[in-house]
Design a protein around this motif. Structure first.
Motif, PDB file in Angstrom:
ATOM      1  N   ALA A 148     -16.031 -12.587  -0.983  1.00  0.00           N
ATOM      2  CA  ALA A 148     -14.791 -12.954  -1.675  1.00  0.00           C
ATOM      3  C   ALA A 148     -14.350 -11.847  -2.633  1.00  0.00           C
ATOM      4  CB  ALA A 148     -14.972 -14.270  -2.429  1.00  0.00           C
ATOM      5  N   ALA A 149     -15.299 -11.196  -3.297  1.00  0.00           N
ATOM      6  CA  ALA A 149     -14.952 -10.101  -4.205  1.00  0.00           C
ATOM      7  C   ALA A 149     -14.347  -8.936  -3.428  1.00  0.00           C
ATOM      8  CB  ALA A 149     -16.186  -9.638  -4.980  1.00  0.00           C
ATOM      9  N   HIS A 150     -14.899  -8.631  -2.268  1.00  0.00           N
ATOM     10  CA  HIS A 150     -14.355  -7.540  -1.452  1.00  0.00           C
ATOM     11  C   HIS A 150     -12.941  -7.879  -0.962  1.00  0.00           C
ATOM     12  CE1 HIS A 150     -18.475  -5.990  -1.438  1.00  0.00           C
ATOM     13  NE2 HIS A 150     -17.916  -4.833  -1.148  1.00  0.00           N
ATOM     14  N   VAL A 151     -12.723  -9.106  -0.549  1.00  0.00           N
ATOM     15  CA  VAL A 151     -11.383  -9.508  -0.104  1.00  0.00           C
ATOM     16  C   VAL A 151     -10.408  -9.454  -1.277  1.00  0.00           C
ATOM     17  CG1 VAL A 151     -10.004 -11.447   0.771  1.00  0.00           C
ATOM     18  CG2 VAL A 151     -12.191 -10.894   1.846  1.00  0.00           C
TER      19      VAL A 151
ATOM     20  N   ALA B 299     -10.586  -7.554  -3.961  1.00  0.00           N
ATOM     21  CA  ALA B 299     -10.321  -6.146  -4.279  1.00  0.00           C
ATOM     22  C   ALA B 299      -9.391  -5.521  -3.246  1.00  0.00           C
ATOM     23  CB  ALA B 299     -11.625  -5.365  -4.358  1.00  0.00           C
ATOM     24  N   ALA B 300      -9.631  -5.820  -1.978  1.00  0.00           N
ATOM     25  CA  ALA B 300      -8.773  -5.274  -0.923  1.00  0.00           C
ATOM     26  C   ALA B 300      -7.354  -5.803  -1.028  1.00  0.00           C
ATOM     27  CB  ALA B 300      -9.357  -5.607   0.452  1.00  0.00           C
ATOM     28  N   SER B 301      -7.198  -6.968  -1.671  1.00  0.00           N
ATOM     29  CA  SER B 301      -5.873  -7.561  -1.852  1.00  0.00           C
ATOM     30  C   SER B 301      -5.218  -7.131  -3.149  1.00  0.00           C
ATOM     31  CB  SER B 301      -5.988  -9.086  -1.820  1.00  0.00           C
ATOM     32  OG  SER B 301      -6.510  -9.511  -0.587  1.00  0.00           O
ATOM     33  N   GLY B 302      -5.877  -6.242  -3.886  1.00  0.00           N
ATOM     34  CA  GLY B 302      -5.268  -5.686  -5.088  1.00  0.00           C
ATOM     35  C   GLY B 302      -5.819  -6.191  -6.402  1.00  0.00           C
TER      36      GLY B 302
ATOM     37  N   GLU C 127      -9.742  -9.285 -13.183  1.00  0.00           N
ATOM     38  CA  GLU C 127      -9.452 -10.541 -12.474  1.00  0.00           C
ATOM     39  C   GLU C 127     -10.700 -11.083 -11.773  1.00  0.00           C
ATOM     40  OE1 GLU C 127      -5.115 -10.313 -10.660  1.00  0.00           O
ATOM     41  OE2 GLU C 127      -6.244  -8.440 -10.400  1.00  0.00           O
ATOM     42  N   ILE C 128     -11.467 -10.211 -11.153  1.00  0.00           N
ATOM     43  CA  ILE C 128     -12.679 -10.635 -10.457  1.00  0.00           C
ATOM     44  C   ILE C 128     -13.682 -11.189 -11.466  1.00  0.00           C
ATOM     45  CG2 ILE C 128     -14.655  -9.824  -9.106  1.00  0.00           C
ATOM     46  CD1 ILE C 128     -12.640  -7.884  -7.721  1.00  0.00           C
TER      47      ILE C 128
ATOM     48  N   THR D 226     -11.505   1.051  -5.841  1.00  0.00           N
ATOM     49  CA  THR D 226     -11.285   2.486  -5.692  1.00  0.00           C
ATOM     50  C   THR D 226      -9.792   2.725  -5.557  1.00  0.00           C
ATOM     51  OG1 THR D 226     -11.433   2.410  -3.284  1.00  0.00           O
ATOM     52  CG2 THR D 226     -13.495   2.758  -4.495  1.00  0.00           C
ATOM     53  N   SER D 227      -9.432   3.965  -5.491  1.00  0.00           N
ATOM     54  CA  SER D 227      -8.010   4.277  -5.350  1.00  0.00           C
ATOM     55  C   SER D 227      -7.453   3.735  -4.039  1.00  0.00           C
ATOM     56  CB  SER D 227      -7.760   5.782  -5.454  1.00  0.00           C
ATOM     57  OG  SER D 227      -8.490   6.451  -4.443  1.00  0.00           O
ATOM     58  N   SER D 228      -8.317   3.569  -3.036  1.00  0.00           N
ATOM     59  CA  SER D 228      -7.826   3.047  -1.759  1.00  0.00           C
ATOM     60  C   SER D 228      -7.630   1.537  -1.794  1.00  0.00           C
ATOM     61  CB  SER D 228      -8.778   3.413  -0.620  1.00  0.00           C
ATOM     62  OG  SER D 228     -10.025   2.790  -0.824  1.00  0.00           O
ATOM     63  N   THR D 229      -8.329   0.835  -2.733  1.00  0.00           N
ATOM     64  CA  THR D 229      -8.149  -0.614  -2.823  1.00  0.00           C
ATOM     65  C   THR D 229      -7.080  -0.998  -3.831  1.00  0.00           C
ATOM     66  OG1 THR D 229      -9.931  -0.833  -4.444  1.00  0.00           O
ATOM     67  CG2 THR D 229     -10.497  -1.176  -2.119  1.00  0.00           C
ATOM     68  N   CYS D 230      -6.722  -0.074  -4.712  1.00  0.00           N
ATOM     69  CA  CYS D 230      -5.691  -0.376  -5.707  1.00  0.00           C
ATOM     70  C   CYS D 230      -4.320  -0.280  -5.065  1.00  0.00           C
ATOM     71  CB  CYS D 230      -5.760   0.604  -6.884  1.00  0.00           C
ATOM     72  SG  CYS D 230      -7.227   0.392  -7.887  1.00  0.00           S
ATOM     73  N   HIS D 231      -3.523  -1.261  -5.311  1.00  0.00           N
ATOM     74  CA  HIS D 231      -2.142  -1.232  -4.830  1.00  0.00           C
ATOM     75  C   HIS D 231      -1.257  -0.841  -6.013  1.00  0.00           C
ATOM     76  CE1 HIS D 231      -3.183  -3.003  -0.992  1.00  0.00           C
ATOM     77  NE2 HIS D 231      -3.941  -3.866  -1.644  1.00  0.00           N
TER      78      HIS D 231
END
Length: 121
Positions: A72-75, A77-80, A85-86, A106-111
């Motif tokens: 759930a934490a990975h999802v 983070a991948a959702s921004g 928040e986590i 990471t910069s790739s997970t940040c929207h």
């Protein structure tokens, strides 16, 4: 599962419901054992053995819950979602979430908010 949505439940109500469900799961996962004779012989030994089996089952449940939290934490983070928040979702600090999942954000997970492109005149 019918019933009120989780958004309308308090943390305490959710904890009570989850405790009931996990208790039932633990009972169902306990190995079937032959009951000792009803003469009261070695009831302390049987109680100890059953308690240790229950602890073993609950340790497995705890591992499963950690894996589900990780997913759930990975999802999230991948959702921004960010560490604040986590952490808030888990009733822990941002630093606690960061220690538990280093490198999750990471910069790739940040929207990032898109910047307007300059127009040429």
């Amino acid at each position: 599962m019918p019933g009120p949505s989780s958004a309308s439940r308090s943390s305490a109500e959710t904890a009570v419901l989850v405790t009931q469900v996990v208790d039932e799961i633990a009972r169902r996962l306990m190995p079937d054992t032959v009951l000792p004779p009803d003469d009261g012989a070695d009831t302390a030994g049987e109680t100890r053995r059953r308690a240790l089996q229950r602890l073993q089952v609950l340790a497995g449940v705890k591992q499963a819950l950690r894996r589900l939290e990780d997913q759930a934490a990975h999802v999230a983070a991948a959702s921004g979602a960010g560490y604040p928040e986590i952490g808030q979702a888990l009733n822990m600090s941002r630093q606690g979430a960061r220690r538990r999942w280093p490198g999750l954000i990471t910069s790739s997970t940040c929207h990032r908010t898109p910047q307007p492109t300059p127009r040429s005149l």
